[in-house]
Design a protein around this motif. Structure first.
Motif, PDB file in Angstrom:
ATOM      1  N   ALA A   1       0.818  -1.218   0.000  1.00 45.56           N
ATOM      2  CA  ALA A   1       0.000   0.000   0.000  1.00 45.56           C
ATOM      3  C   ALA A   1       0.851   1.267   0.000  1.00 45.56           C
ATOM      4  CB  ALA A   1      -0.926  -0.006   1.207  1.00 45.56           C
ATOM      5  N   TYR A   2       2.039   1.198   0.618  1.00 51.85           N
ATOM      6  CA  TYR A   2       2.896   2.388   0.742  1.00 51.85           C
ATOM      7  C   TYR A   2       4.330   2.058   0.317  1.00 51.85           C
ATOM      8  CZ  TYR A   2      -0.999   4.169   3.527  1.00 51.85           C
ATOM      9  OH  TYR A   2      -2.242   4.580   3.950  1.00 51.85           O
ATOM     10  N   PRO A   3       4.515   1.686  -0.964  1.00 44.80           N
ATOM     11  CA  PRO A   3       5.856   1.253  -1.405  1.00 44.80           C
ATOM     12  C   PRO A   3       6.888   2.368  -1.390  1.00 44.80           C
ATOM     13  CG  PRO A   3       4.372   1.486  -3.284  1.00 44.80           C
ATOM     14  CD  PRO A   3       3.533   1.636  -2.055  1.00 44.80           C
ATOM     15  N   ASN A   4       6.429   3.627  -1.410  1.00 42.73           N
ATOM     16  CA  ASN A   4       7.386   4.741  -1.384  1.00 42.73           C
ATOM     17  C   ASN A   4       7.839   5.092   0.030  1.00 42.73           C
ATOM     18  OD1 ASN A   4       7.223   5.096  -4.191  1.00 42.73           O
ATOM     19  ND2 ASN A   4       5.390   6.374  -3.984  1.00 42.73           N
ATOM     20  N   ILE A   5       7.165   4.490   1.018  1.00 43.51           N
ATOM     21  CA  ILE A   5       7.517   4.785   2.407  1.00 43.51           C
ATOM     22  C   ILE A   5       8.216   3.596   3.065  1.00 43.51           C
ATOM     23  CG2 ILE A   5       6.631   5.428   4.688  1.00 43.51           C
ATOM     24  CD1 ILE A   5       4.313   6.825   3.262  1.00 43.51           C
ATOM     25  N   PHE A   6       7.691   2.388   2.850  1.00 45.98           N
ATOM     26  CA  PHE A   6       8.219   1.203   3.532  1.00 45.98           C
ATOM     27  C   PHE A   6       8.698   0.149   2.544  1.00 45.98           C
ATOM     28  CE2 PHE A   6       4.873   2.707   6.599  1.00 45.98           C
ATOM     29  CZ  PHE A   6       5.736   3.091   7.616  1.00 45.98           C
ATOM     30  N   GLN A   7       9.706  -0.589   2.960  1.00 46.97           N
ATOM     31  CA  GLN A   7      10.175  -1.768   2.222  1.00 46.97           C
ATOM     32  C   GLN A   7      10.591  -2.836   3.226  1.00 46.97           C
ATOM     33  OE1 GLN A   7      10.327  -2.645  -1.041  1.00 46.97           O
ATOM     34  NE2 GLN A   7       9.249  -0.735  -1.574  1.00 46.97           N
ATOM     35  N   ILE A   8      10.459  -4.098   2.819  1.00 47.17           N
ATOM     36  CA  ILE A   8      10.980  -5.208   3.624  1.00 47.17           C
ATOM     37  C   ILE A   8      12.141  -5.823   2.860  1.00 47.17           C
ATOM     38  CG2 ILE A   8      10.522  -7.510   4.551  1.00 47.17           C
ATOM     39  CD1 ILE A   8       7.615  -6.684   4.943  1.00 47.17           C
ATOM     40  N   ASN A   9      13.291  -5.934   3.505  1.00 47.51           N
ATOM     41  CA  ASN A   9      14.470  -6.545   2.892  1.00 47.51           C
ATOM     42  C   ASN A   9      15.167  -7.434   3.906  1.00 47.51           C
ATOM     43  OD1 ASN A   9      14.535  -5.346   0.191  1.00 47.51           O
ATOM     44  ND2 ASN A   9      14.852  -3.410   1.277  1.00 47.51           N
ATOM     45  N   GLU A  10      15.936  -8.359   3.396  1.00 48.78           N
ATOM     46  CA  GLU A  10      16.715  -9.237   4.272  1.00 48.78           C
ATOM     47  C   GLU A  10      18.163  -8.759   4.259  1.00 48.78           C
ATOM     48  OE1 GLU A  10      18.103 -13.785   4.117  1.00 48.78           O
ATOM     49  OE2 GLU A  10      15.928 -13.544   4.136  1.00 48.78           O
ATOM     50  N   THR A  11      18.691  -8.506   5.440  1.00 45.08           N
ATOM     51  CA  THR A  11      20.087  -8.080   5.571  1.00 45.08           C
ATOM     52  C   THR A  11      20.792  -9.017   6.541  1.00 45.08           C
ATOM     53  OG1 THR A  11      19.437  -5.776   5.221  1.00 45.08           O
ATOM     54  CG2 THR A  11      21.619  -6.168   6.162  1.00 45.08           C
ATOM     55  N   ALA A  12      21.831  -9.662   6.064  1.00 45.58           N
ATOM     56  CA  ALA A  12      22.595 -10.616   6.888  1.00 45.58           C
ATOM     57  C   ALA A  12      21.662 -11.651   7.519  1.00 45.58           C
ATOM     58  CB  ALA A  12      23.398  -9.882   7.950  1.00 45.58           C
ATOM     59  N   GLY A  13      20.697 -12.119   6.733  1.00 47.95           N
ATOM     60  CA  GLY A  13      19.791 -13.158   7.218  1.00 47.95           C
ATOM     61  C   GLY A  13      18.696 -12.668   8.136  1.00 47.95           C
ATOM     62  N   VAL A  14      18.575 -11.347   8.314  1.00 48.83           N
ATOM     63  CA  VAL A  14      17.568 -10.782   9.215  1.00 48.83           C
ATOM     64  C   VAL A  14      16.545  -9.993   8.399  1.00 48.83           C
ATOM     65  CG1 VAL A  14      17.147  -9.220  11.153  1.00 48.83           C
ATOM     66  CG2 VAL A  14      19.212 -10.635  11.115  1.00 48.83           C
ATOM     67  N   ASN A  15      15.274 -10.372   8.521  1.00 46.45           N
ATOM     68  CA  ASN A  15      14.213  -9.615   7.862  1.00 46.45           C
ATOM     69  C   ASN A  15      14.037  -8.275   8.547  1.00 46.45           C
ATOM     70  OD1 ASN A  15      13.345 -11.071   5.667  1.00 46.45           O
ATOM     71  ND2 ASN A  15      11.792 -12.207   6.783  1.00 46.45           N
ATOM     72  N   GLN A  16      14.050  -7.201   7.766  1.00 48.24           N
ATOM     73  CA  GLN A  16      13.950  -5.874   8.361  1.00 48.24           C
ATOM     74  C   GLN A  16      12.930  -5.020   7.604  1.00 48.24           C
ATOM     75  OE1 GLN A  16      17.272  -4.351  10.416  1.00 48.24           O
ATOM     76  NE2 GLN A  16      18.740  -5.352   9.063  1.00 48.24           N
ATOM     77  N   LEU A  17      12.267  -4.147   8.348  1.00 47.65           N
ATOM     78  CA  LEU A  17      11.393  -3.156   7.755  1.00 47.65           C
ATOM     79  C   LEU A  17      12.188  -1.862   7.626  1.00 47.65           C
ATOM     80  CD1 LEU A  17       8.434  -2.482   6.845  1.00 47.65           C
ATOM     81  CD2 LEU A  17       8.085  -1.575   9.151  1.00 47.65           C
ATOM     82  N   TYR A  18      12.206  -1.309   6.418  1.00 49.16           N
ATOM     83  CA  TYR A  18      12.932  -0.070   6.155  1.00 49.16           C
ATOM     84  C   TYR A  18      11.935   1.064   5.928  1.00 49.16           C
ATOM     85  CZ  TYR A  18      17.211  -2.770   5.385  1.00 49.16           C
ATOM     86  OH  TYR A  18      18.294  -3.590   5.545  1.00 49.16           O
ATOM     87  N   ARG A  19      12.243   2.219   6.475  1.00 48.92           N
ATOM     88  CA  ARG A  19      11.447   3.410   6.180  1.00 48.92           C
ATOM     89  C   ARG A  19      12.253   4.287   5.228  1.00 48.92           C
ATOM     90  NH1 ARG A  19       9.368   7.771  10.632  1.00 48.92           N
ATOM     91  NH2 ARG A  19      11.632   7.956  10.926  1.00 48.92           N
ATOM     92  N   GLN A  20      11.686   4.546   4.065  1.00 48.18           N
ATOM     93  CA  GLN A  20      12.401   5.282   3.032  1.00 48.18           C
ATOM     94  C   GLN A  20      12.119   6.784   3.063  1.00 48.18           C
ATOM     95  OE1 GLN A  20      12.757   2.319  -0.623  1.00 48.18           O
ATOM     96  NE2 GLN A  20      10.613   2.665  -0.083  1.00 48.18           N
ATOM     97  N   ASP A  21      11.059   7.172   3.764  1.00 51.79           N
ATOM     98  CA  ASP A  21      10.702   8.593   3.837  1.00 51.79           C
ATOM     99  C   ASP A  21      10.464   8.973   5.292  1.00 51.79           C
ATOM    100  OD1 ASP A  21       9.778  11.144   3.639  1.00 51.79           O
ATOM    101  OD2 ASP A  21       8.110  10.702   2.295  1.00 51.79           O
ATOM    102  N   SER A  22      11.457   9.562   5.906  1.00 56.30           N
ATOM    103  CA  SER A  22      11.366   9.896   7.335  1.00 56.30           C
ATOM    104  C   SER A  22      10.537  11.152   7.589  1.00 56.30           C
ATOM    105  CB  SER A  22      12.765  10.083   7.933  1.00 56.30           C
ATOM    106  OG  SER A  22      13.427  11.151   7.277  1.00 56.30           O
ATOM    107  N   THR A  23      10.106  11.832   6.526  1.00 56.27           N
ATOM    108  CA  THR A  23       9.301  13.043   6.708  1.00 56.27           C
ATOM    109  C   THR A  23       7.815  12.736   6.853  1.00 56.27           C
ATOM    110  OG1 THR A  23       8.943  13.403   4.331  1.00 56.27           O
ATOM    111  CG2 THR A  23      10.955  14.340   5.303  1.00 56.27           C
TER     112      THR A  23
END
Length: 306
Positions: free
Chosen positions: A269-291
């Motif tokens: 629903a909000y691909p420009n704000i949030f993404q889920i990626n795996e880093t070093a085997g850890v699933n993480q939620l990323y925020r791409q727009d801190s504003t």
């Protein structure tokens, strides 16, 4: 950006401030609207008439408005929060609590305000027993207070908080008075706590929570990003929280798979704000727009066409 979240602070904790009055359906609406008309209503002789309750209940209404962060304590005194205005004004999202999403929101605000509603914070973020007796929970809360908080806290008052939580969240199946009280406690409809067989044994565990909208997940996650001042959150942290931190999955009583599904829907629903990626085997939620303001997600939910 600022966050309304108030994780545990050993020097700031509150117990029994509700004066034994559980939150009732009309209180937040009545209290907020009365405050908007008269900023000194809670110290006014007119409060009992305006709100239609006794003096102790006036204090309880004020407390629950502060506990849910609809009113905020500032250097200038008590003020209506942007969140309160977004919900309870004439053009607000749901001033009469007709939408279950608003009950989820109120629950989130209570469970993440460790300064004013310490027992609620503990129960939904830190207490992970799926089945328990009221005595078990009361002892565990007393242990938490002894081990994590400074200052003097009456053990009797601390333990009684568990009874209040159960009254507010658990639909009653016993006497008529208790049933009437539970019907008047809006958070029972969330079914986050259930009595097993009788009123002394309880169950509270993860579920799919289909009535919990992703916009509220977005609001909650954004608040955690702001409070932690980071743009990356391991999904395991969102589920269980860091030590003494806010645990989104636990607060909403989601299973791990249900939380992941909600987060995946949030990213769609909000691909420009949030993404889920795996880093070093850890699933993480990323925020791409801190504003992005947390209230943005609530506005999208309550006013989707605007």
């Amino acid at each position: 950006m600022d966050s309304l979240l108030k994780p545990i602070n050993p020097k700031k904790a509150s117990f029994g401030r509700h004066e034994t009055f559980a939150l009732r359906y009309s209180w937040l609406t009545k209290g907020f609207m009365a405050f908007e008309k008269n900023k000194s209503i809670f110290s006014s002789d007119e409060a009992t008439i305006e709100l239609g309750v006794g003096k102790n209940m006036v204090n309880a209404i004020k407390y629950w408005l502060r506990a849910s962060s609809m009113l905020l304590d500032t250097d200038e005194g008590l003020e209506a929060s942007d969140l309160g205005k977004a919900i309870f004004t004439d053009k607000g999202g749901d001033p009469y609590l007709e939408d279950e999403a608003t009950l989820w929101l109120i629950h989130w605000q209570l469970a993440t305000n460790a300064e004013l509603v310490t027992a609620w914070y503990w129960f939904f973020n830190c207490y992970h027993k799926a089945e328990f007796t009221s005595d078990d929970a009361a002892e565990s809360l007393a242990d938490f207070v002894r081990n994590n908080l400074t200052g003097k806290h009456s053990e009797r008052t601390v333990k009684h908080e568990v009874s209040m939580i159960l009254r507010m969240y658990c639909p009653s199946n016993s006497n008529a008075k208790a049933i009437e009280e539970s019907l008047d406690s809006p958070l029972t409809s969330l079914k986050l706590v259930a009595a097993i067989d009788d009123q002394h044994f309880y169950r509270s565990y993860g579920n799919l929570q289909p009535s919990l909208p992703i916009e509220l997940i977005g609001y909650a996650a954004n608040e955690i990003f702001n409070q932690r001042q980071t743009e990356t959150l391991p999904i395991a942290d969102l589920m269980y929280g860091q030590k003494d931190g806010i645990a989104l999955g636990s607060v909403f009583r989601l299973t791990e798979s249900a939380l992941l599904a909600k987060l995946e829907d949030l990213v769609k629903a909000y691909p420009n704000i949030f993404q889920i990626n795996e880093t070093a085997g850890v699933n993480q939620l990323y925020r791409q727009d801190s504003t992005t303001e947390s209230l943005t997600f609530l506005r999208h939910y309550y006013q989707p066409t605007r």
